[in-house]
Each structure stands twice: as C-alpha cells, then as structure tokens.
Design an enzyme around this catalytic site. Sequence first.
Site, PDB file in Angstrom:
ATOM      1  N   ASP A  57      58.882   5.676  68.630  1.00  0.00           N
ATOM      2  CA  ASP A  57      58.690   4.225  68.763  1.00  0.00           C
ATOM      3  C   ASP A  57      57.291   3.978  69.354  1.00  0.00           C
ATOM      4  O   ASP A  57      56.320   3.886  68.614  1.00  0.00           O
ATOM      5  CB  ASP A  57      59.816   3.676  69.649  1.00  0.00           C
ATOM      6  N   ARG A 116      77.308   6.039  68.689  1.00  0.00           N
ATOM      7  CA  ARG A 116      76.715   7.305  68.230  1.00  0.00           C
ATOM      8  C   ARG A 116      77.501   7.918  67.077  1.00  0.00           C
ATOM      9  O   ARG A 116      76.948   8.617  66.238  1.00  0.00           O
ATOM     10  CB  ARG A 116      76.648   8.326  69.371  1.00  0.00           C
ATOM     11  N   PHE A 121      66.202  -2.843  66.533  1.00  0.00           N
ATOM     12  CA  PHE A 121      66.892  -1.843  67.335  1.00  0.00           C
ATOM     13  C   PHE A 121      68.046  -1.288  66.512  1.00  0.00           C
ATOM     14  O   PHE A 121      68.912  -2.028  66.053  1.00  0.00           O
ATOM     15  CB  PHE A 121      67.415  -2.452  68.636  1.00  0.00           C
ATOM     16  N   GLU A 133      63.311  14.687  66.504  1.00  0.00           N
ATOM     17  CA  GLU A 133      63.515  13.472  67.301  1.00  0.00           C
ATOM     18  C   GLU A 133      64.409  12.495  66.554  1.00  0.00           C
ATOM     19  O   GLU A 133      64.501  12.547  65.314  1.00  0.00           O
ATOM     20  CB  GLU A 133      62.140  12.788  67.496  1.00  0.00           C
ATOM     21  N   ASP A 134      65.008  11.564  67.287  1.00  0.00           N
ATOM     22  CA  ASP A 134      65.735  10.483  66.615  1.00  0.00           C
ATOM     23  C   ASP A 134      64.782   9.398  66.132  1.00  0.00           C
ATOM     24  O   ASP A 134      64.763   9.036  64.972  1.00  0.00           O
ATOM     25  CB  ASP A 134      66.837   9.901  67.529  1.00  0.00           C
TER      26      ASP A 134
END
Length: 183
Positions: free
Chosen positions: A104, A166, A153, A100-101
Amino acid sequence: MPSDSMHCLFDSRTIAARVSELGAAIDHAYSRAQAPLVAVCVLKGAFVFFADLIRQMQTPLELDFVRLASYGQQTTRQEKVHFSKDIEVSVQGKHVLIVEDIVDTGHTLAYLKQVFQARRPSSIAVCSLIHKTGRREIDLPVDFYGFALDKGFVVGYGLDCAEAYRQLDAIYELTEPASAPRG
Ligand code: 5GP
C-alpha cells in the site's frame, strides 16, 4: 459470510486462475537460478495466498514465515515496525521471494527488504497479492502481483478487517467507510 457492506472484486475462480499464472511467471523467472529459493510469507494476511501460490510453483523452495508488529505512535512510521516473528532459515546466498498480501504505502515492504538485504541473500524479489497504487509513499518495485487497485479497503482470501473475513474465498471491497480502517 460476506456482509451487505462489501462487494466482490475477485471471485475464487478469478483468484485461482491469476495465482496459477503467477506461479508460472515466478517459475520462469527462477528457471536459471543457481542458488536455492526461500519463499517468505508475511503473516497473517498473505497466508492463504502463499499456500495457494507455492502449490502452483514447480521451483524447489524452502519456506518460512515472518510477522510484523508496530510500536507506539511517537516514532516515525518506519521505526515503528519490527518482527514479532522472524524466519528461522538462513537466507545468505539464497534467492528470497517475499510474499505479501498488499503493498500500500510501501513502508512495510521497505522495512522487509532492508532487513533481508542485511542478511546477504543472492537476490530479493517481491510477490504481492494486491498492488495498491493510490497511497504509495515509497516507490519500490513489486516484481510480481496478482491484482492492481488504486484505492479501497479489501478483505477476504486471508485479508482481514479487525481479524474478521480472513476465511472468505473471494476478495471483497468494504463499501461502508466506518468498517474500513485504512485505505
Ligand atoms: P504498507 O506498509 O504498504 O502501507 O502496508 C501494507 C499492509 O497494510 C498490508 O500488508 C496490509 O496488512 C495492510 N493493508 C493495506 N491496505 C489494506 C487493505 O485494503 N485491506 C487490508 N485487509 N489490509 C490492508
């Protein structure tokens, strides 16, 4: 190009060193595994991390990709998520490593684990580039992670804000609240 409304949290050298450590830790964890390993990249955010991570690993593996999409807002958060692209390899009887990135709230991970569990793998583990703790709603173990953050963020190294950033080779925090839709 990074903009004035962001600052660098982890530069490319720091990321590379951490990804190398992660690769070694994952290799160690699977060193006695009897079943094959399938590494599953969660698109799009994890694609850069995934490409670097698997090249730091010696454990033989198959790889595949999933992409998640959301329905409208009427349903509960968990019901909203579905695969817009599923993996193509079978995971039955194999070890699954979900890459996963960011974890959260934990809802995405909970959904992924639930779907893969139903396919009868030998095991499921999770490796996330960022382990964000401040907004967690579902407490699931993140077996391996690159960096822990409380909040904020972040973009770059595969992570976007409205599809921008990205391609940046470092991880940045957006400092302008208006440009940070979540977190
Ligand atoms: P969760 O279901 O755990 O709340 O959401 C995880 C997903 O939200 C991540 O896979 C990622 O796509 C997105 N997300 C959460 N925090 C951030 C962030 O700081 N930056 C970016 N770019 N995406 C985030």
